[in-house]
Structures are given as C-alpha cells and as structure tokens.
Design a protein around this motif. Structure first.
Motif, PDB file in Angstrom:
ATOM      1  N   ALA A   1       0.755  -0.915  -0.142  1.00 15.23           N
ATOM      2  CA  ALA A   1       0.011  -0.009   0.006  1.00 15.23           C
ATOM      3  C   ALA A   1       0.844   1.229   0.112  1.00 15.23           C
ATOM      4  O   ALA A   1       0.678   2.106  -0.730  1.00 15.23           O
ATOM      5  N   SER A   2       1.888   1.190   0.844  1.00 15.99           N
ATOM      6  CA  SER A   2       2.627   2.469   1.028  1.00 15.99           C
ATOM      7  C   SER A   2       3.220   3.017  -0.398  1.00 15.99           C
ATOM      8  O   SER A   2       3.393   3.868  -0.655  1.00 15.99           O
TER       9      SER A   2
ATOM     10  N   LEU B   1       0.968   3.623  -3.112  1.00 17.59           N
ATOM     11  CA  LEU B   1       0.321   5.206  -3.156  1.00 17.59           C
ATOM     12  C   LEU B   1       1.410   6.218  -3.107  1.00 17.59           C
ATOM     13  O   LEU B   1       0.928   7.428  -3.619  1.00 17.59           O
TER      14      LEU B   1
ATOM     15  N   PHE C   1      -4.203  11.348  -1.463  1.00 16.44           N
ATOM     16  CA  PHE C   1      -5.182  10.327  -0.927  1.00 16.44           C
ATOM     17  C   PHE C   1      -5.035  10.377   0.498  1.00 16.44           C
ATOM     18  O   PHE C   1      -3.744  10.005   1.104  1.00 16.44           O
TER      19      PHE C   1
ATOM     20  N   PHE D   1      -4.994   8.112   3.877  1.00 23.73           N
ATOM     21  CA  PHE D   1      -5.327   6.765   4.175  1.00 23.73           C
ATOM     22  C   PHE D   1      -6.456   6.547   5.135  1.00 23.73           C
ATOM     23  O   PHE D   1      -6.634   7.315   6.086  1.00 23.73           O
ATOM     24  N   PHE D   2      -7.201   5.384   4.540  1.00 25.80           N
ATOM     25  CA  PHE D   2      -8.240   4.943   5.269  1.00 25.80           C
ATOM     26  C   PHE D   2      -7.817   3.947   6.311  1.00 25.80           C
ATOM     27  O   PHE D   2      -6.767   3.158   5.980  1.00 25.80           O
ATOM     28  N   SER D   3      -8.475   3.731   7.440  1.00 30.61           N
ATOM     29  CA  SER D   3      -8.170   2.695   8.307  1.00 30.61           C
ATOM     30  C   SER D   3      -8.476   1.406   7.851  1.00 30.61           C
ATOM     31  O   SER D   3      -9.416   1.022   7.353  1.00 30.61           O
TER      32      SER D   3
ATOM     33  N   GLN E   1      -9.018  -3.276   2.278  1.00 36.18           N
ATOM     34  CA  GLN E   1      -7.979  -2.648   1.691  1.00 36.18           C
ATOM     35  C   GLN E   1      -8.329  -1.377   0.877  1.00 36.18           C
ATOM     36  O   GLN E   1      -7.719  -1.378  -0.256  1.00 36.18           O
ATOM     37  N   THR E   2      -9.155  -0.506   1.334  1.00 36.81           N
ATOM     38  CA  THR E   2      -9.600   0.466   0.589  1.00 36.81           C
ATOM     39  C   THR E   2      -8.489   1.538   0.222  1.00 36.81           C
ATOM     40  O   THR E   2      -8.741   2.031  -0.971  1.00 36.81           O
ATOM     41  N   GLU E   3      -7.526   1.677   0.788  1.00 38.91           N
ATOM     42  CA  GLU E   3      -6.415   2.713   0.526  1.00 38.91           C
ATOM     43  C   GLU E   3      -5.874   2.264  -0.805  1.00 38.91           C
ATOM     44  O   GLU E   3      -5.117   2.934  -1.392  1.00 38.91           O
TER      45      GLU E   3
ATOM     46  N   ASN F   1     -17.956   7.248  -0.221  1.00 40.31           N
ATOM     47  CA  ASN F   1     -16.707   8.025  -0.535  1.00 40.31           C
ATOM     48  C   ASN F   1     -16.735   8.735  -1.579  1.00 40.31           C
ATOM     49  O   ASN F   1     -15.602   8.662  -2.423  1.00 40.31           O
TER      50      ASN F   1
END
Length: 435
Positions: A7-8, A11, A19, A21-23, A64-66, A115
């Motif tokens: 993810a990191s 993004l 963006f 980050f969503f939990s 994993q919405t992010e 969202n």
C-alpha cells in the motif's frame, strides 16, 4: 494482470499527497485467534461486542480501501456483487459467542457511494444481489432499494454483461465470496464478466477473498463435452484457488476464447495461505449456512443430480441427506423438507425422508463419495436414482454415474481421478498468489 501488494509504495508512487489513508479493518481467523471481550456499552440496546485479534490478522481485499479507492475515483464504476460483498468493521461481533461470528459490516456498494465513487450499476449473480433467490431461480433486473442503483441480473436469460449494459462503464469491480467448488456458479459468472470486459476493453478489479475449501484439490475433472454454466472449465471439482488466482488461470489458459485477455487487477488478501482456516462471516448463498455445510458441499452436492434430498428445505442444508426411497432399517435419521429461505420447492417437500445426519463430521480435505455410493446401493428405486443430465453436469463427466452403477468402490473411482489431478496441480502452480 496487475497485483497490488504494498500500500505505501503504491500510493507513494501513484497518488503522492492526493489520498488520505483510510483505516484498515482486520478479519481474524484460525487456531491462533484470541478473543478479547470489550466492556458492555452503557446503552443496553446495543449488542455486546467482542474484539478478535491475531498477531498477523488476515485482511480481505475489500477491506484494503487505500489500495483500490484511487483506482475508482472519477470513473463510472460497475459492481459484480451480492450479500457477501462487504467491508468488515474492526473488531465487532454481534453476539456473545464467536460461533455465530456475525461481524458488523458495510456493503461495498454503500461504502463506495459514501466515499464519492460513482457506482452506475450492479450486476447480480445466482441468488441475486441480496442473496435471497433459490438455487437455479431466475434473477430479475431491478433497482437497489437502498441506493436506487440499477441492478442487472447475470442469472437468467443473460448470464453475460451485454455491450449495451457496459456502454457507460469505465471499470468493473468483482467482489464475491466463493467456496472453491466447480459447480458453484460464481466462477462461471466470473468467466462471462471477464469475457465481456475483454471484448469491451474494460478493466476488471478483483477484491480477493479466502477460499474456505482452499486447503485441498480433489474430485473428477470436467470434460469439455459436458461444459455448462454449472462447470465451464477443465478443472477438478475442488480447485484450491481464490477468485483472484482463478481469474489469472482463466486468462493464462486462454479459456475466454478468441485470444481474448481481460485486463485484471487483484487486491490480494493479506496474511493468507491456502491452508488458512477461513470461516465466512456471511453465508455465501442461502443453502450454505455454516462451515460444515461449506466443507461438505463438494461431496453432498452430487446429490443434486439424484433423487436424494441434501438438506434443502431445512436449516441443515448440505449437512444431512435423505429420501423416502432409503430404508428406515438402514437410515434411522428422519426429517421432512419444507419450503424455507432459499428453497421454495425442496425435493420431497412434505415427505418423511430417511437418511444420515453428518453435522458432526470433522473438517474434510477430500471429496467423499461413500455417502453417494451407499445411498445408491440402498435405494429402493435405483432406476429413478440418477437424473442423468443433471448428475452429469454436476460431475463433469458421464463416467462417474457408470462407475457407481457398475459397482466400483470409492477407492477404485478415485484412482481414475489421480492423473488429471496431478496435471491440474502443475497448471495451477503457475497462477498462485498465495503459498
């Protein structure tokens, strides 16, 4: 095929500073799970909640919405989903016992709309968008009551999204809980969705979920001569793959036809292996109510092509079997199928069925034909035991019925599967995302 894992990194490279980050929400499972009770809320109208934690929690793709919200922003999105297409809320269980494991959740469609994602339509598979239709029952087009979004059936006259239906779609999202069995029709829906997306140059985003039968591979391999919506590809009955992995295989083996390839992106499951025990918190379809039914489904599903009732019309679906044609002296478990949720007209409705209760069966890692063979041997109406057409499409071959009728033992029948199983395992290895 694109696989998004970090993810990191993703993004940072693709959506730097754009963006929030969503939990990330965790779903835990397996023998190392701990249950930590939370204090009861002072509002007694709210259920007691429990927190489920593991050191390395399993996280489904949808949570994993992010990773995937950036891929959907400013696009017209279509969803292929049903009642299992949800995002689970962190640590919430709606009872005092994890045996019910009813995790609080938000439907994927509701989450995307909240969202700001432009969801233009939903495509519904067998059992419908909310999962209430009978097996084999035609699913009608309509509108989602909550959001007003149009729903287009993929289980009826049209099992494949039409080009017309995709004219206003930029990207398709597939998110359905599968159970890893060839005659469970969600992978057939996946095939047609991939085919239509390929033909219309629409990318497909797959939010992967665990396969609760992913720990083994077994059963007869489908012969292409018996291809149907109940089995479209030359694979064993139990294939041991997730939806994401299976989509890779469909592409890689050229099963879409006409040299088509679907552009797919998979959001993989975190901390998952094929040996991970996974208990779906929402029943995948009306007649798979619990872990035992899901595990026994590959073995008892053969009864769908016979005169034997496999528990439809009860709340013990695919955990029991019986028929008026089985003798009481041999089968001392009795029950009477009645219309219920998911079975409006169950086999042997209103009649006393003699059979077996398999609810205490330990978790299986193979397909077991012993119950099927035993029921055939003991049936008082052997000439009516098999519905040959239905049984053949469930088995994927005519050989199995002939073998049973000719008196083959389960051990002898299974030997005839082994070479095909070994060949499949070699092909399968090319498409795995998880150990």
């Amino acid at each position: 095929m694109v696989l998004i894992q970090n993810a990191s990194t993703f993004l940072a490279e693709k959506f730097k500073n754009t963006f929030l980050f969503f939990s990330i929400l965790f779903i835990s499972c397996g023998n190392n799970s701990k249950v930590v009770s939370q204090q009861k809320n002072s509002d007694t109208s709210k259920p007691n909640q429990q927190l489920v934690q593991t050191k390395d929690s399993l996280t489904i793709g949808a949570n994993q919405t992010e990773l995937y919200l950036p891929l959907l922003q400013h696009k017209k999105v279509a969803i292929v989903g049903n009642q299992t297409s949800v995002i689970f809320k962190k640590g919430a269980v709606t009872s005092d016992s994890l045996t019910e494991h009813t995790l609080l959740h938000t439907h994927l469609v509701d989450s995307l709309v909240s969202n700001g994602i432009n969801v233009v339509k939903v495509f519904a598979p067998e059992h419908g968008f909310r999962g209430t239709a009978d097996a084999g029952e035609l699913v009608k087009n309509g509108k989602d009551i909550k959001t007003g979004i149009p729903i287009i059936s993929l289980y009826g006259k049209n099992k494949k999204p039409s080009s017309e239906a995709l004219q206003d779609v930029d990207i398709m999202v597939f998110d359905i809980q599968d159970v890893g069995v060839r005659f469970y029709t969600y992978i057939s829906t996946l095939h047609y969705v991939m085919q239509s997306c390929a033909e219309n140059n629409i990318p497909l985003l797959i939010l992967d979920r665990p396969n609760p039968n992913g720990h083994y591979i077994d059963g007869p391999t489908l012969e292409i001569a018996h291809q149907s919506f109940v089995g479209m590809h030359p694979i064993p009955l139990v294939h041991g793959m997730t939806i994401g992995e299976y989509a890779k295989m469909v592409n890689g083996e050229g099963w879409l036809g006409n040299d088509l390839k679907c552009e797919i992106t998979v959001i993989p499951i975190k901390n998952y292996t094929h040996n991970t025990f996974y208990s779906p918190p929402i029943r995948p379809s009306p007649n798979l109510p619990n872990d035992t039914s899901i595990n026994l489904y590959p073995s008892l599903g053969f009864f769908e092509g016979t005169s034997i009732n496999a528990g439809r019309g009860t709340e013990m679906q695919f955990q029991i079997f019986g028929s008026p044609d089985l003798p009481k002296e041999t089968y001392d478990f009795t029950y009477i199928p009645q219309p219920n949720f998911g079975a409006k007209h169950p086999k042997h409705q209103g009649k006393s069925c003699n059979g077996k209760d398999l609810r205490a069966t330990q978790r299986m890692n193979h397909v077991d034909l012993s119950w099927l063979i035993e029921a055939y041997v003991n049936s008082t109406k052997k000439s009516n035991f098999f519905n040959s057409d239905s049984f053949t499409i469930h088995a994927g071959t005519k050989k199995l019925q002939l073998q049973i009728e000719q008196g083959y033992s389960f051990k002898e029948i299974r030997k005839t599967w082994l070479q095909d199983l070994e060949n499949f395992k070699k092909i399968r290895a090319n498409y795995l995302l998880y150990p």
